[in-house]
Design a protein around this motif. Structure first.
Motif, PDB file in Angstrom:
ATOM      1  N   ILE A 140      -3.016   1.871  -8.494  1.00 29.42           N
ATOM      2  CA  ILE A 140      -2.438   2.495  -7.314  1.00 29.42           C
ATOM      3  C   ILE A 140      -1.306   1.618  -6.813  1.00 29.42           C
ATOM      4  O   ILE A 140      -1.438   0.400  -6.747  1.00 29.42           O
ATOM      5  N   SER A 141      -0.213   2.256  -6.484  1.00 26.93           N
ATOM      6  CA  SER A 141       0.942   1.549  -5.922  1.00 26.93           C
ATOM      7  C   SER A 141       1.112   2.004  -4.487  1.00 26.93           C
ATOM      8  O   SER A 141       1.221   3.205  -4.210  1.00 26.93           O
ATOM      9  N   ILE A 142       1.124   1.038  -3.579  1.00 30.53           N
ATOM     10  CA  ILE A 142       1.332   1.335  -2.176  1.00 30.53           C
ATOM     11  C   ILE A 142       2.699   0.782  -1.796  1.00 30.53           C
ATOM     12  O   ILE A 142       2.922  -0.423  -1.865  1.00 30.53           O
ATOM     13  N   PRO A 143       3.630   1.654  -1.427  1.00 31.33           N
ATOM     14  CA  PRO A 143       4.990   1.203  -1.103  1.00 31.33           C
ATOM     15  C   PRO A 143       5.008   0.410   0.202  1.00 31.33           C
ATOM     16  O   PRO A 143       4.043   0.398   0.951  1.00 31.33           O
ATOM     17  N   MET A 144       6.133  -0.231   0.462  1.00 35.00           N
ATOM     18  CA  MET A 144       6.258  -1.064   1.652  1.00 35.00           C
ATOM     19  C   MET A 144       5.971  -0.281   2.928  1.00 35.00           C
ATOM     20  O   MET A 144       5.207  -0.699   3.762  1.00 35.00           O
ATOM     21  N   SER A 145       6.598   0.861   3.109  1.00 34.76           N
ATOM     22  CA  SER A 145       6.370   1.627   4.335  1.00 34.76           C
ATOM     23  C   SER A 145       7.009   3.009   4.220  1.00 34.76           C
ATOM     24  O   SER A 145       8.064   3.170   3.617  1.00 34.76           O
ATOM     25  N   GLY A 146       6.324   3.986   4.815  1.00 38.33           N
ATOM     26  CA  GLY A 146       6.892   5.317   4.942  1.00 38.33           C
ATOM     27  C   GLY A 146       6.712   6.253   3.768  1.00 38.33           C
ATOM     28  O   GLY A 146       6.991   7.434   3.883  1.00 38.33           O
ATOM     29  N   ALA A 147       6.262   5.763   2.631  1.00 44.02           N
ATOM     30  CA  ALA A 147       6.088   6.628   1.456  1.00 44.02           C
ATOM     31  C   ALA A 147       4.605   6.724   1.105  1.00 44.02           C
ATOM     32  O   ALA A 147       3.784   5.923   1.552  1.00 44.02           O
ATOM     33  N   ALA A 148       4.290   7.733   0.290  1.00 47.91           N
ATOM     34  CA  ALA A 148       2.904   7.957  -0.115  1.00 47.91           C
ATOM     35  C   ALA A 148       2.520   7.028  -1.258  1.00 47.91           C
ATOM     36  O   ALA A 148       3.357   6.679  -2.091  1.00 47.91           O
ATOM     37  N   PRO A 149       1.251   6.638  -1.332  1.00 51.65           N
ATOM     38  CA  PRO A 149       0.771   5.875  -2.490  1.00 51.65           C
ATOM     39  C   PRO A 149       0.864   6.720  -3.754  1.00 51.65           C
ATOM     40  O   PRO A 149       0.810   7.957  -3.698  1.00 51.65           O
ATOM     41  N   THR A 150       0.993   6.085  -4.898  1.00 55.23           N
ATOM     42  CA  THR A 150       1.009   6.787  -6.178  1.00 55.23           C
ATOM     43  C   THR A 150      -0.077   6.216  -7.069  1.00 55.23           C
ATOM     44  O   THR A 150      -0.432   5.044  -6.970  1.00 55.23           O
ATOM     45  N   VAL A 151      -0.599   7.060  -7.956  1.00 56.79           N
ATOM     46  CA  VAL A 151      -1.703   6.685  -8.839  1.00 56.79           C
ATOM     47  C   VAL A 151      -1.284   6.916 -10.275  1.00 56.79           C
ATOM     48  O   VAL A 151      -0.638   7.908 -10.591  1.00 56.79           O
ATOM     49  N   SER A 152      -1.670   5.998 -11.155  1.00 58.14           N
ATOM     50  CA  SER A 152      -1.437   6.184 -12.590  1.00 58.14           C
ATOM     51  C   SER A 152      -2.664   5.716 -13.357  1.00 58.14           C
ATOM     52  O   SER A 152      -3.411   4.860 -12.892  1.00 58.14           O
TER      53      SER A 152
END
Length: 197
Positions: A140-152
Motif C-alpha cells: 500500500i502506498s500512502i501519498p503525502m497528503s490529499g490523495a487516496a492510498p493505492t494498493v498493488s
C-alpha cells in the motif's frame, strides 16, 4: 418470502458487504507536522462514522447470521423433518455460538443467562474501521497528503473489525474471522440440506 433460506443468505452477504469497502478512492491521506522534525501521514478509514454507526453495521451482520438457525429449523419442519441439522450447526460451531450470544446480548441485554450458547458471556468491544492487507506481498502506498492510498499485489479492503471478549475481558476471537467462519459453516450446512448448490 421471509423463510426463503437462499434469500436469507443473500441478506447476510448484503450486510457483510456493508462492513467491507474495496474502493480506497474515497479515503484521503492527511499530513500533520506536530513539530519541525516530525511529519505524520495518516488516513481516517472511519470516514466520519460514529461508534453507533459502526455498531449498527456490525450488528446487522451478526443478527442475520445468528437468526439463520431459526429459518433453517422452520425450513426443515415445513418438509416434515426434525431440527437436528440446525441444532448441530450451533452445537458444533463456536463461531455460530458467539454470534448468537452477541445477537441475544444486543436484544436482551448483558450478561446472558448461563454464559449463553458459548458459555463465555461474550461481548463485542473495540469496533473500528481499518485497512486489512489480505495477501502476502500486498503493498500500500500512502501519498503525502490529499490523495487516496493505492494498493498493488493483492487486496486491501477497509473493514469493520472488533474484538470478542469474555466476561473477564479476555480475548476470545476477532469479529471478522468469526463472521467469515460462521458464514462458511452455514453455507456447508445449507448445501448438505440441499438448500443451496
Amino acid at each position: 418470502m421471509m423463510d426463503n433460506l437462499d434469500e436469507r443468505l443473500g441478506r447476510i452477504y448484503s450486510a457483510l458487504d456493508a462492513t467491507v469497502q474495496h474502493d480506497l478512492s474515497q479515503y484521503r491521506a492527511e499530513a500533520h507536522r506536530p513539530s519541525p522534525n516530525v511529519l505524520i501521514i495518516g488516513v481516517d478509514f472511519r470516514k466520519g462514522m460514529s461508534p453507533e454507526q459502526l455498531s449498527n453495521a456490525a450488528h446487522s451482520v451478526i443478527h442475520n447470521i445468528a437468526h439463520l438457525v431459526d429459518h433453517l429449523k422452520k425450513h426443515l419442519r415445513s418438509r416434515g423433518r426434525g431440527t437436528d441439522a440446525a441444532d448441530n450447526v450451533v452445537k458444533n460451531s463456536r463461531e455460530v455460538q458467539l454470534l448468537i450470544d452477541l445477537s441475544n446480548n444486543d436484544k436482551h441485554g448483558y450478561p446472558p443467562r448461563d454464559g449463553g450458547k458459548s458459555g463465555c458471556s461474550p461481548k463485542l468491544v473495540d469496533l473500528r474501521k481499518t485497512l486489512r492487507l489480505s495477501a502476502t506481498g500486498t503493498k500500500i502506498s500512502i501519498p503525502m497528503s490529499g490523495a487516496a492510498p493505492t494498493v498493488s499485489g493483492g487486496q486491501a479492503p477497509v473493514v469493520i473489525t472488533g474484538r470478542i471478549v469474555d466476561k473477564d475481558g479476555k480475548d476470545v476471537a476477532g469479529l471478522q474471522s468469526t463472521i467469515e467462519t460462521a458464514i462458511r459453516v452455514w453455507e456447508e450446512a445449507l448445501r448438505r440440506e440441499g438448500v443451496i448448490e
